[in-house]
Motif scaffolding. Structure first.
Motif, PDB file in Angstrom:
ATOM      1  N   LYS A 119       1.104  -1.547   0.280  1.00 37.46           N
ATOM      2  CA  LYS A 119      -0.014  -0.150   0.159  1.00 37.46           C
ATOM      3  C   LYS A 119       1.070   1.322  -0.576  1.00 37.46           C
ATOM      4  O   LYS A 119       0.485   2.327  -0.834  1.00 37.46           O
ATOM      5  CB  LYS A 119      -0.738  -0.277   1.042  1.00 37.46           C
ATOM      6  CG  LYS A 119      -1.984  -1.426   1.709  1.00 37.46           C
ATOM      7  CD  LYS A 119      -2.863  -0.812   0.273  1.00 37.46           C
ATOM      8  CE  LYS A 119      -4.134  -2.277   0.065  1.00 37.46           C
ATOM      9  NZ  LYS A 119      -4.821  -1.966  -0.661  1.00 37.46           N
ATOM     10  N   GLN A 122       2.367   1.764  -2.930  1.00 34.76           N
ATOM     11  CA  GLN A 122       1.420   1.865  -3.944  1.00 34.76           C
ATOM     12  C   GLN A 122       1.296   3.219  -4.902  1.00 34.76           C
ATOM     13  O   GLN A 122       0.884   4.234  -5.735  1.00 34.76           O
ATOM     14  CB  GLN A 122       0.001   1.975  -4.685  1.00 34.76           C
ATOM     15  CG  GLN A 122       0.117  -0.092  -4.638  1.00 34.76           C
ATOM     16  CD  GLN A 122      -0.874  -0.484  -4.012  1.00 34.76           C
ATOM     17  OE1 GLN A 122      -2.163  -0.231  -4.049  1.00 34.76           O
ATOM     18  NE2 GLN A 122      -1.671  -1.603  -3.457  1.00 34.76           N
ATOM     19  N   GLU A 168      -2.144  -6.209  -4.208  1.00 38.81           N
ATOM     20  CA  GLU A 168      -2.364  -7.028  -2.922  1.00 38.81           C
ATOM     21  C   GLU A 168      -1.304  -7.488  -2.874  1.00 38.81           C
ATOM     22  O   GLU A 168      -0.706  -8.617  -3.753  1.00 38.81           O
ATOM     23  CB  GLU A 168      -3.080  -7.377  -3.040  1.00 38.81           C
ATOM     24  CG  GLU A 168      -3.120  -8.370  -1.258  1.00 38.81           C
ATOM     25  CD  GLU A 168      -4.535  -8.763  -0.964  1.00 38.81           C
ATOM     26  OE1 GLU A 168      -4.316 -10.075  -0.054  1.00 38.81           O
ATOM     27  OE2 GLU A 168      -6.011  -9.428  -1.722  1.00 38.81           O
TER      28      GLU A 168
END
Length: 204
Positions: A119, A122, A168
């Motif tokens: 995350k 990203q 993910e």
């Protein structure tokens, strides 16, 4: 993996051509996006196979967009190369191109079962020279230049398109590109300038 990728475009050349120039003024024409996607998948299937990765084209709708064909091809090939590069042997890459006449959008989606992106990383995707190392197998996955996705984002933005990413860690990544479509039919779109000539000029 050590084998050269299916294309040998210098990211330094592209960074100077794309990042420092006004993409809004680039020459555009009606491009059969589906034909470009099919050609790119054909180019990369052998590379995926050599790495033990299954690549499949799930869908490829006839899709015409206004774009610079060379820049648009770079977008497709960069995303395919990344999907293969960051997927281990035994993994899978799925490609689909859909055309929605209601929304007037074409959508290219490339999904892999690779290492995925955290995350935190990203949020940094698209920054020039940023390279995510999270989950990367240093012995089998070479480190990129950090320019490819930055160039992709610049091109997509210049075409009034949308870039989206879902990932993910440890499970894979899905990247989608949406572009406005043209009402032009395939019959009126000229064939791309010699595929072989294009490959030679870009050292593929």
């Amino acid at each position: 993996f050590k084998q050269k990728t299916a294309y040998e475009i210098s990211t330094r050349d592209w960074s100077s051509d794309v990042c420092s120039s006004d993409l809004k003024g680039m020459v555009r024409q009606a491009v059969a996006w589906d034909k470009q996607v099919e050609q790119a998948v054909n180019l990369f299937e052998a590379l995926a196979s050599e790495k033990g990765i299954e690549m499949e084209m799930l869908r490829c709708d006839p899709t015409i967009v206004q774009a610079n064909p060379v820049y648009l091809r770079f977008v497709i090939q960069n995303l395919l190369e990344n999907a293969i590069k960051y997927t281990e042997s035994g993994g899978r890459v799925e490609v689909s191109l859909t055309c929605d006449q209601t929304t007037r959008k074409g959508r290219l989606e490339i999904k892999d079962t690779g290492m995925g992106i955290s995350k935190l990383d990203q949020e940094k995707i698209g920054r020039r020279f940023f390279r995510s190392n999270t989950g990367r197998n240093h012995s089998t996955t070479p480190r990129g230049s950090g320019l490819g996705l930055s160039i992709v984002l610049n091109i997509v933005e210049s075409l009034k398109g949308v870039f989206s990413l879902q990932s993910e860690l440890g499970k894979g990544t899905t990247i989608a590109i949406e572009l406005p479509i043209e009402s032009t039919t395939h019959a009126s779109v000229p064939a791309e300038v010699g595929k072989v000539n294009w490959l030679k000029s870009h050292r593929i």
